[in-house]
Write a protein that holds these residues in place. Structure first.
Motif, mmCIF file in Angstrom:
data_model
loop_
_atom_site.group_PDB
_atom_site.id
_atom_site.type_symbol
_atom_site.label_atom_id
_atom_site.label_comp_id
_atom_site.label_asym_id
_atom_site.label_seq_id
_atom_site.Cartn_x
_atom_site.Cartn_y
_atom_site.Cartn_z
ATOM 1 N N VAL A 58 0.854 -1.178 0.000
ATOM 2 C CA VAL A 58 0.000 0.000 0.000
ATOM 3 C C VAL A 58 0.893 1.231 0.000
ATOM 4 O O VAL A 58 1.875 1.288 0.731
ATOM 5 N N ASP A 59 0.561 2.188 -0.818
ATOM 6 C CA ASP A 59 1.287 3.448 -0.814
ATOM 7 C C ASP A 59 1.006 4.138 0.510
ATOM 8 O O ASP A 59 -0.150 4.252 0.927
ATOM 9 N N LEU A 60 2.045 4.590 1.188
ATOM 10 C CA LEU A 60 1.864 5.237 2.489
ATOM 11 C C LEU A 60 0.899 6.410 2.422
ATOM 12 O O LEU A 60 0.143 6.642 3.361
ATOM 13 N N MET A 61 0.919 7.124 1.310
ATOM 14 C CA MET A 61 0.033 8.287 1.175
ATOM 15 C C MET A 61 -1.435 7.870 1.126
ATOM 16 O O MET A 61 -2.317 8.673 1.381
ATOM 17 N N GLU A 62 -1.691 6.606 0.798
ATOM 18 C CA GLU A 62 -3.067 6.108 0.710
ATOM 19 C C GLU A 62 -3.480 5.294 1.931
ATOM 20 O O GLU A 62 -4.596 4.798 1.996
ATOM 21 N N LEU A 63 -2.588 5.141 2.923
ATOM 22 C CA LEU A 63 -2.879 4.346 4.105
ATOM 23 C C LEU A 63 -3.910 5.048 4.981
ATOM 24 O O LEU A 63 -3.753 6.220 5.322
ATOM 25 N N THR A 64 -4.992 4.332 5.288
ATOM 26 C CA THR A 64 -6.067 4.896 6.120
ATOM 27 C C THR A 64 -6.450 3.909 7.218
ATOM 28 O O THR A 64 -6.049 2.746 7.195
ATOM 29 N N GLN A 65 -7.283 4.376 8.147
ATOM 30 C CA GLN A 65 -7.799 3.519 9.220
ATOM 31 C C GLN A 65 -8.636 2.384 8.646
ATOM 32 O O GLN A 65 -8.778 1.351 9.284
ATOM 33 N N SER A 120 6.692 -5.227 5.923
ATOM 34 C CA SER A 120 7.316 -4.465 4.842
ATOM 35 C C SER A 120 7.021 -2.974 4.974
ATOM 36 O O SER A 120 7.906 -2.133 4.797
ATOM 37 N N LEU A 121 5.786 -2.643 5.316
ATOM 38 C CA LEU A 121 5.372 -1.251 5.454
ATOM 39 C C LEU A 121 6.105 -0.571 6.611
ATOM 40 O O LEU A 121 6.552 0.574 6.479
ATOM 41 N N VAL A 122 6.262 -1.257 7.726
ATOM 42 C CA VAL A 122 6.963 -0.691 8.877
ATOM 43 C C VAL A 122 8.424 -0.444 8.533
ATOM 44 O O VAL A 122 8.994 0.589 8.913
ATOM 45 N N LYS A 123 9.046 -1.363 7.793
ATOM 46 C CA LYS A 123 10.425 -1.145 7.360
ATOM 47 C C LYS A 123 10.521 0.113 6.505
ATOM 48 O O LYS A 123 11.450 0.890 6.645
ATOM 49 N N THR A 124 9.546 0.304 5.642
ATOM 50 C CA THR A 124 9.520 1.495 4.796
ATOM 51 C C THR A 124 9.369 2.755 5.644
ATOM 52 O O THR A 124 10.082 3.737 5.433
ATOM 53 N N TYR A 177 1.930 7.381 10.718
ATOM 54 C CA TYR A 177 1.737 6.102 10.040
ATOM 55 C C TYR A 177 1.690 4.946 11.033
ATOM 56 O O TYR A 177 0.888 4.021 10.885
ATOM 57 N N MET A 178 2.531 4.995 12.049
ATOM 58 C CA MET A 178 2.558 3.917 13.039
ATOM 59 C C MET A 178 1.267 3.889 13.854
ATOM 60 O O MET A 178 0.814 2.829 14.263
ATOM 61 N N LYS A 179 0.645 5.040 14.048
ATOM 62 C CA LYS A 179 -0.635 5.088 14.757
ATOM 63 C C LYS A 179 -1.723 4.394 13.943
ATOM 64 O O LYS A 179 -2.538 3.648 14.485
ATOM 65 N N ILE A 180 -1.726 4.621 12.647
ATOM 66 C CA ILE A 180 -2.699 3.961 11.765
ATOM 67 C C ILE A 180 -2.462 2.451 11.770
ATOM 68 O O ILE A 180 -3.396 1.664 11.942
ATOM 69 N N ILE A 181 -1.214 2.043 11.597
ATOM 70 C CA ILE A 181 -0.880 0.612 11.596
ATOM 71 C C ILE A 181 -1.223 -0.004 12.947
ATOM 72 O O ILE A 181 -1.781 -1.098 13.020
ATOM 73 N N GLY A 182 -0.919 0.701 14.019
ATOM 74 C CA GLY A 182 -1.172 0.213 15.370
ATOM 75 C C GLY A 182 -2.644 0.063 15.705
ATOM 76 O O GLY A 182 -3.007 -0.638 16.653
ATOM 77 N N SER A 183 -3.514 0.695 14.936
ATOM 78 C CA SER A 183 -4.948 0.552 15.182
ATOM 79 C C SER A 183 -5.442 -0.841 14.785
ATOM 80 O O SER A 183 -6.470 -1.300 15.264
ATOM 81 N N ALA A 184 -4.694 -1.533 13.930
ATOM 82 C CA ALA A 184 -5.106 -2.856 13.452
ATOM 83 C C ALA A 184 -4.130 -3.966 13.843
ATOM 84 O O ALA A 184 -4.498 -5.137 13.799
ATOM 85 N N ASP A 217 12.340 5.283 5.198
ATOM 86 C CA ASP A 217 12.087 6.250 4.132
ATOM 87 C C ASP A 217 11.227 7.452 4.527
ATOM 88 O O ASP A 217 11.008 8.330 3.702
ATOM 89 N N VAL A 218 10.729 7.468 5.748
ATOM 90 C CA VAL A 218 9.823 8.552 6.166
ATOM 91 C C VAL A 218 10.539 9.442 7.181
ATOM 92 O O VAL A 218 11.257 8.950 8.055
ATOM 93 N N GLU A 219 10.323 10.754 7.059
ATOM 94 C CA GLU A 219 10.906 11.703 8.011
ATOM 95 C C GLU A 219 10.429 11.376 9.422
ATOM 96 O O GLU A 219 9.285 10.972 9.625
ATOM 97 N N LYS A 220 11.299 11.567 10.397
ATOM 98 C CA LYS A 220 10.987 11.215 11.787
ATOM 99 C C LYS A 220 9.692 11.863 12.275
ATOM 100 O O LYS A 220 8.928 11.253 13.002
ATOM 101 N N GLU A 221 9.451 13.083 11.870
ATOM 102 C CA GLU A 221 8.267 13.810 12.337
ATOM 103 C C GLU A 221 6.963 13.166 11.858
ATOM 104 O O GLU A 221 5.920 13.343 12.477
ATOM 105 N N LYS A 222 7.012 12.436 10.751
ATOM 106 C CA LYS A 222 5.802 11.857 10.170
ATOM 107 C C LYS A 222 5.609 10.382 10.519
ATOM 108 O O LYS A 222 4.553 9.820 10.271
ATOM 109 N N ARG A 223 6.629 9.741 11.087
ATOM 110 C CA ARG A 223 6.558 8.305 11.373
ATOM 111 C C ARG A 223 5.423 7.952 12.326
ATOM 112 O O ARG A 223 4.724 6.956 12.128
ATOM 113 N N SER A 224 5.229 8.739 13.371
ATOM 114 C CA SER A 224 4.204 8.402 14.372
ATOM 115 C C SER A 224 2.804 8.388 13.762
ATOM 116 O O SER A 224 1.956 7.594 14.167
#
Length: 95
Positions: free
Chosen positions: A6-13, A26-30, A43-50, A34-41
């Motif tokens: 999934v493209d990170l820009m399209e990742l949703t809840q 794979s997504l977490v490795k990306t 994406y990880m919050k979205i991933i962590g919801s599931a 590849d993501v600026e530190k300020e934006k990592r949380s």
């Protein structure tokens, strides 16, 4: 750049629930590489919801087996060969 399912820009809840544990690994490795530190949380919050994550020593085969009984899938934890990351897909509620 690592190609993810999934493209990170399209990742949703909503669409995070369509991912497998392998996809999330794979997504977490990306996100980590590849993501600026300020934006990592974000994406990880979205991933962590599931998904839930556990890191254990690779020497703890007994603990790994116990987690696998509950549905965790294990992957190498970064550059440390002595650690494993377990990923578990939560049960979706409300749908």
């Amino acid at each position: 750049m690592i190609q993810s399912v999934v493209d990170l820009m399209e990742l949703t809840q909503e669409n995070v629930w369509d991912l497998t544990e392998e996809d999330v690994f794979s997504l977490v490795k990306t996100v980590q590489t590849d993501v600026e530190k300020e934006k990592r949380s974000h994406y990880m919050k979205i991933i962590g919801s599931a998904f839930e994550f556990r890191t254990i020593s690779s020497k703890r085969r007994d603990l790994k087996k116990n987690f696998e009984v509950y549905g965790y899938k294990f992957f190498p934890a970064g550059d440390n060969p002595n650690m494993l990351t377990g990923i578990y897909k939560r049960k979706r509620t409300g749908k």
